[in-house]
Scaffold this active site. Structure first.
Site, short mmCIF file in Angstrom:
data_model
loop_
_atom_site.label_atom_id
_atom_site.label_comp_id
_atom_site.label_asym_id
_atom_site.label_seq_id
_atom_site.Cartn_x
_atom_site.Cartn_y
_atom_site.Cartn_z
NE ARG A 154 -23.02 7.03 -18.10
CZ ARG A 154 -24.14 6.44 -18.54
NH1 ARG A 154 -25.19 6.37 -17.76
NH2 ARG A 154 -24.18 5.93 -19.75
CE LYS A 172 -3.39 13.52 -6.81
NZ LYS A 172 -1.92 13.39 -6.94
CD GLU A 224 3.61 10.22 2.03
OE1 GLU A 224 3.59 11.46 1.89
OE2 GLU A 224 3.88 9.43 1.10
CE LYS A 261 -3.54 14.43 0.00
NZ LYS A 261 -3.29 13.07 -0.46
CD GLU A 285 -1.89 16.32 -8.60
OE1 GLU A 285 -2.54 15.62 -9.37
OE2 GLU A 285 -1.00 15.89 -7.87
NE ARG A 305 -4.25 17.09 -4.66
CZ ARG A 305 -5.48 16.58 -4.73
NH1 ARG A 305 -6.49 17.35 -5.05
NH2 ARG A 305 -5.71 15.33 -4.46
CG ASN A 308 4.07 15.36 -5.73
OD1 ASN A 308 3.62 14.35 -5.18
ND2 ASN A 308 3.56 15.87 -6.81
CG HIS A 314 6.30 12.23 -3.20
ND1 HIS A 314 6.46 12.71 -1.91
CD2 HIS A 314 5.32 11.29 -3.12
CE1 HIS A 314 5.58 12.12 -1.12
NE2 HIS A 314 4.89 11.24 -1.81
CG HIS A 342 7.68 8.99 -7.36
ND1 HIS A 342 6.91 10.05 -7.81
CD2 HIS A 342 6.97 8.42 -6.35
CE1 HIS A 342 5.80 10.11 -7.10
NE2 HIS A 342 5.80 9.14 -6.21
CG HIS A 392 5.22 5.94 -1.41
ND1 HIS A 392 5.64 6.53 -2.58
CD2 HIS A 392 4.54 6.89 -0.72
CE1 HIS A 392 5.22 7.79 -2.60
NE2 HIS A 392 4.55 8.04 -1.49
N1 LIG Z 1 -5.05 8.38 -3.24
C1 LIG Z 1 -4.02 9.03 -2.77
O1 LIG Z 1 -4.05 10.25 -2.64
C2 LIG Z 1 -2.81 8.26 -2.38
C3 LIG Z 1 -1.81 8.87 -1.61
C4 LIG Z 1 -0.72 8.11 -1.22
C5 LIG Z 1 -0.63 6.79 -1.60
N2 LIG Z 1 -1.61 6.22 -2.35
C6 LIG Z 1 -1.56 4.82 -2.73
O2 LIG Z 1 -1.66 4.04 -1.56
C7 LIG Z 1 -0.99 2.82 -1.78
C8 LIG Z 1 -0.13 2.53 -0.57
O3 LIG Z 1 -0.97 2.48 0.57
P1 LIG Z 1 -0.53 1.71 1.87
O4 LIG Z 1 0.82 2.17 2.26
O5 LIG Z 1 -1.63 1.83 2.84
O6 LIG Z 1 -0.32 0.21 1.35
P2 LIG Z 1 -1.24 -1.09 1.40
O7 LIG Z 1 -2.65 -0.74 1.16
O8 LIG Z 1 -0.62 -2.06 0.48
O9 LIG Z 1 -1.10 -1.57 2.91
C9 LIG Z 1 0.17 -2.00 3.36
C10 LIG Z 1 0.10 -3.42 3.96
O10 LIG Z 1 -0.53 -3.35 5.24
C11 LIG Z 1 -1.59 -4.28 5.32
N3 LIG Z 1 -2.55 -3.71 6.26
C12 LIG Z 1 -3.43 -2.74 6.04
N4 LIG Z 1 -4.03 -2.37 7.17
C13 LIG Z 1 -3.52 -3.15 8.15
C14 LIG Z 1 -3.72 -3.24 9.55
N5 LIG Z 1 -4.55 -2.38 10.17
N6 LIG Z 1 -3.02 -4.14 10.22
C15 LIG Z 1 -2.15 -4.96 9.59
N7 LIG Z 1 -1.89 -4.92 8.30
C16 LIG Z 1 -2.57 -4.01 7.57
C17 LIG Z 1 -2.05 -4.41 3.91
O11 LIG Z 1 -2.78 -5.60 3.70
C18 LIG Z 1 -0.73 -4.38 3.15
O12 LIG Z 1 -0.14 -5.64 3.17
C19 LIG Z 1 -0.23 2.94 -3.07
O13 LIG Z 1 -0.91 2.20 -4.07
C20 LIG Z 1 -0.29 4.42 -3.38
O14 LIG Z 1 -0.31 4.69 -4.78
C21 LIG Z 1 -2.69 6.94 -2.73
ZN LIG Z 2 3.64 9.82 -0.82
#
Ligand SMILES: NC(=O)c1ccc[n+]([C@@H]2O[C@H](COP(=O)([O-])OP(=O)(O)OC[C@H]3O[C@@H](n4cnc5c(N)ncnc54)[C@H](O)[C@@H]3O)[C@@H](O)[C@H]2O)c1
Ligand SMILES: [Zn+2]
Ligand SMILES: NC(=O)c1ccc[n+]([C@@H]2O[C@H](COP(=O)([O-])OP(=O)(O)OC[C@H]3O[C@@H](n4cnc5c(N)ncnc54)[C@H](O)[C@@H]3O)[C@@H](O)[C@H]2O)c1
Ligand SMILES: [Zn+2]
Lengths: 355, 355
Positions: free
Chosen positions: A120, A142, A184, A226, A236, A240, A244, A247, A251, A264
């Site tokens: 929890r 999130k 972003e 942010k 949200e 907030r 988007n 987006h 999307h 993305h």
């Molecule tokens: N929680 C939120 O508010 C929020 C906001 C935006 C996106 N997201 C989520 O985030 C995810 C996308 O995140 P992302 O773009 O970081 O993708 P990711 O976590 O898949 O990382 C992208 C790639 O880079 C590699 N990598 C990470 N750090 C590295 C480094 N320092 N050097 C070399 N390679 C590295 C990873 O292994 C992966 O292959 C999605 O699932 C999305 O839904 C969440």
């Molecule tokens: Zn985004």
């Protein structure tokens, strides 16, 4: 070191931005309720940074467990989440053990969710290693995993105790991932920070060579933006939505091409150009302002033209993403350069925009 | 109708206690953000009460989806949780659709957890149909599922918007389940409510014939007691520990015999007698007071003698449940009749207690 305070009513925390944070256990040590952590990461990031972080912690007398997941958005699911939970239980981690996410948004979202539901709720620290994770997913609380029927459908709002954005880690990021993060960053300028948009115009060359000073400022300013928006609307329900920007179109591009074909951030870049063009259609932006947005994105090596999906498919994809009210879809558009707002587009306008 | 207010800082809600609540949609209707609900229940309870509730809602213009799970604690797991989530997604339930738990603690815990994590949180209403669920699991916001390595290991704190305790439903409860619920009712008297303990001594005969007036009072007073303790300690960091009176011994009995052999309430009854005897050992209770506790439990058809587990096994089981500090285990014991407190027992004392 730059510090951004995320002023949430019930769970305020700080984002620390600097070089070398991974190798310094002191900030982490200061916020542990128990000298024990479990570090969750993926195979790619583990090879690069796990040793450093673990060694720093161990030599501060902190017991560490490592949980290394496969790399990829396709693993952001129940099964991988359960790998984390199983490992925590097998090693009898307690409710006061702290979970550390070392990686990009995928690792961060999944680890945050595991922390939210293990017994929890256990303490959680984010060490984001992608630009996108540093400027976006580590702010706002999130957490989620994907479901076969939808992205991020299962999750929780759960705040970290601390975020450490080590700028050094961005040096090893693949170029496409780095650019995707910049989409972003540019978004924050367009939402409501024209001075930052203009700073980005002046400093894109420095950012593209991953200059440390420029990066530090861009990450800090993005997190501030942010954090301000999220603090004003933790659950949200209001402003907030502006986060988007780009987006709804983005999307649709991601889903239309099949997830993973465009990153993305790439889809969001093309989506922001569509939002700018739609704003121009509504008489809110001038053509030269649309061109400035396109140019900045191009300088960040981002696509500015959406793929051909066909009008019917666009509409279908966007209707899935957003609510359709009387045939109109709600978008985040621009009221002027540097200020976004919610606005509706009807079918004729969308047809003109998407051919 | 009796109303108990659960005064939580960020999510206060009310427990309504009366006959006939299931057939009256007005209280539910008043708190829905969208005229749409999904009712989660199990096969046993569905056969008895689903029709009534669904009809009441539908005739108030509320769209209802039914999600009927298999009956049993062994289904309080990932797979069943996913049945709920899958159904919500397949039927495109939204973040404003309300989830209603109709059933005992198993349905309540699982449904509450599903509500906590579906799209990061959807509204949730509890309609508890066992005595245990009405007096215990519907107060406090604990939700969870079991993991092969431990009970209730995965979950969230998540508060319902409303709890409807329809006393009519208790009439169909199997006798053993009813008695098991009474164990938790008696527990509230022993924690810190001597007048209630004495009321139970005077009214146990009425309760055993499930007299409506007696039941209404017992459920109300129990909920008031739990609500007061929970409001004082929402996250379980202090006084809430007193709610575990009889539970360290009781959990050892449940686990020692294998889950399900004794019901939870039965194990807690024998556990409370052990707690009373331990308190007598420490000079806090007199023998006649221990006897009063035993007698009241017996009149509720509850066991007062723990099964033979053997001392070594007892210790092993209790050490799993609780932290051992310098060879001493922390228990909730009685400072006097009607007032419990945290106290430690050493091995010699435990040996005397458990032979
Ligand atoms: N929680 C939120 O508010 C929020 C906001 C935006 C996106 N997201 C989520 O985030 C995810 C996308 O995140 P992302 O773009 O970081 O993708 P990711 O976590 O898949 O990382 C992208 C790639 O880079 C590699 N990598 C990470 N750090 C590295 C480094 N320092 N050097 C070399 N390679 C590295 C990873 O292994 C992966 O292959 C999605 O699932 C999305 O839904 C969440
Ligand atoms: Zn985004
Ligand atoms: N969340 C909390 O704070 C909390 C507190 C205590 C217990 N719990 C959990 O509650 C669960 C036990 O709850 P329970 O004792 O209600 O068990 P339960 O939900 O399994 O119900 C007991 C049995 O009675 C049946 N039943 C339910 N209502 C009935 C009715 N009106 N008429 C006839 N049969 C009916 C059920 O189908 C089941 O077979 C455990 O999983 C425990 O972990 C949670
Ligand atoms: Zn109990």
């Amino acid at each position: 070191m730059r510090t951004v305070a995320v002023e949430l009513a019930h769970a305020p925390y700080q984002i620390q931005i600097a070089s070398g944070l991974l190798k310094d256990a002191s900030l982490i040590a200061a916020c542990l309720p128990q000298a024990r952590v479990a570090i969750v990461t993926n195979q790619t990031v583990a090879a690069l940074y796990l040793e450093d972080l673990q060694q720093a912690l161990e030599s501060s007398g902190i017991r560490t467990l490592r949980i290394v997941l496969p790399d990829g958005e396709q693993y952001k699911n129940w099964e991988t989440l359960n790998q984390i939970l199983d490992a925590l239980l097998e090693h009898r981690c307690e409710r006061k053990t702290t979970l550390i996410a070392l990686g990009g948004g995928v690792v961060g979202d999944m680890t945050g969710f595991a922390a939210a539901i293990y017994q929890r709720g256990m303490p959680f620290i984010q060490v984001p290693t992608t630009l996108l994770a540093q400027v976006d997913s580590s702010v706002g609380g999130k957490t989620a995993i994907n479901h076969p029927l939808g992205k991020n459908m299962i999750g929780a709002f759960y705040q970290p105790r601390l975020v450490l954005a080590d700028l050094d880690t961005l040096q090893t990021l693949p170029a496409r991932e780095y650019s995707a993060g910049l989409a972003e960053v540019i978004k924050y300028g367009l939402i409501d920070d024209l001075p930052f948009f203009e700073w980005l115009e002046r400093n894109m060359a420095a950012l593209m060579r991953r200059d440390m000073e420029a990066l530090a400022y861009a990450v800090e300013r993005s997190c501030q933006n942010k954090a301000r928006i999220v603090a004003a609307d933790e659950r949200e329900e209001g402003v907030r939505a502006l986060l988007n920007l780009g987006h709804t179109f983005g999307h649709a591009i991601e889903a239309g091409l099949g997830y993973g074909v465009w990153l993305h951030g790439e889809a969001i870049a093309a989506g922001m150009v569509l939002a700018a063009k739609a704003s121009a259609l509504l008489g809110k932006l001038r053509a030269d302002e649309v061109a400035r947005i396109e140019l900045l994105l191009q300088r960040a090596d981002l696509p500015t033209t959406a793929p051909e999906l066909g009008f019917a498919r666009w509409m279908e994809l966007m209707a899935q993403d957003k609510k359709v009210l009387d045939g109109r879809i709600r978008f985040v558009l621009m009221d002027c350069l540097g200020q976004s707002e919610l606005a509706y587009l009807d079918e004729a306008q969308l047809r003109e925009l998407l051919h």
